[in-house]
Write an enzyme that holds these catalytic residues in place. Structure first.
Site, PDB file in Angstrom:
ATOM      1  CG  HIS A  73      24.704  38.553  24.780  1.00 24.10           C
ATOM      2  ND1 HIS A  73      24.001  39.287  23.858  1.00 24.10           N
ATOM      3  CD2 HIS A  73      25.998  38.595  24.394  1.00 24.10           C
ATOM      4  CE1 HIS A  73      24.835  39.755  22.947  1.00 24.10           C
ATOM      5  NE2 HIS A  73      26.055  39.350  23.255  1.00 24.10           N
ATOM      6  NE  ARG A 115      45.228  54.280  39.371  1.00 28.20           N
ATOM      7  CZ  ARG A 115      44.784  54.848  40.488  1.00 28.20           C
ATOM      8  NH1 ARG A 115      44.161  54.130  41.395  1.00 28.20           N
ATOM      9  NH2 ARG A 115      44.968  56.124  40.714  1.00 28.20           N
ATOM     10  CG  ASP A 134      46.112  43.086  40.343  1.00 28.12           C
ATOM     11  OD1 ASP A 134      45.628  43.648  41.351  1.00 28.12           O
ATOM     12  OD2 ASP A 134      46.675  43.713  39.428  1.00 28.12           O
ATOM     13  CE1 TYR A 181      48.589  49.764  35.772  1.00 26.05           C
ATOM     14  CE2 TYR A 181      50.876  49.181  36.172  1.00 26.05           C
ATOM     15  CZ  TYR A 181      49.854  50.111  36.186  1.00 26.05           C
ATOM     16  OH  TYR A 181      50.100  51.391  36.599  1.00 26.05           O
ATOM     17  CG  ASN A 240      43.375  44.397  38.076  1.00 25.80           C
ATOM     18  OD1 ASN A 240      43.135  43.587  38.962  1.00 25.80           O
ATOM     19  ND2 ASN A 240      44.147  45.462  38.266  1.00 25.80           N
TER      20      ASN A 240
END
Length: 141
Positions: A22, A109, A30, A131, A133
């Protein structure tokens, strides 16, 4: 092969998903993401895209209900497209496959890169879209 396990989920990935506890996070990266230099537990997902992994993982993986945003995206850099089309696909998958309304946060980023270093694992994909990810935080059953 096992019944009910999507074939994109490799033995290495199923092991990582099961070992995670947890609050642990996994990054679906990417093809442009510096995955190898940001992870001590790198999972080979080459030949597949992030959307394929997200769809397969959400069938098995409980998202954390104890945090405001159990999902995070790498925010766009000024001058790039503000809302990449892949984000809409992710939102649709999360809406369809989650048992609760999932809030998604966007992370700058460099902060995304730093947070990725603390993730339990990173799946390095061949996703060509920028983008793409995404970070998933594991919940409890």
């Amino acid at each position: 092969m096992l019944k009910g396990i999507p074939p994109i989920i490799s033995p290495e990935l199923i092991k990582a998903l099961m070992e995670m506890g947890h609050g642990d996070e996994i990054v679906l990266a990417d093809g442009n993401f510096p995955a190898a230099s940001h992870s001590t537990r790198l999972i080979n997902g080459y030949g597949h895209g992030v959307e394929e992994f997200l769809s397969a993982i959400l069938k098995l993986f409980p998202l954390d209900t104890y945090v405001k945003c159990p999902v995070a995206l790498m925010d766009t850099v000024e001058g790039d497209v503000k809302n990449p089309a892949i984000w809409e696909i992710y939102e649709g998958l999360l809406k369809k496959m989650s048992d609760f309304p999932v809030q998604i946060e966007k992370i700058e980023r460099k902060q995304f890169y730093e947070r990725s270093k603390d993730a339990y694992a990173i799946i390095a994909t061949s996703e060509p879209l920028p983008y793409a990810n995404i970070i998933l935080k594991k919940g409890v059953l």
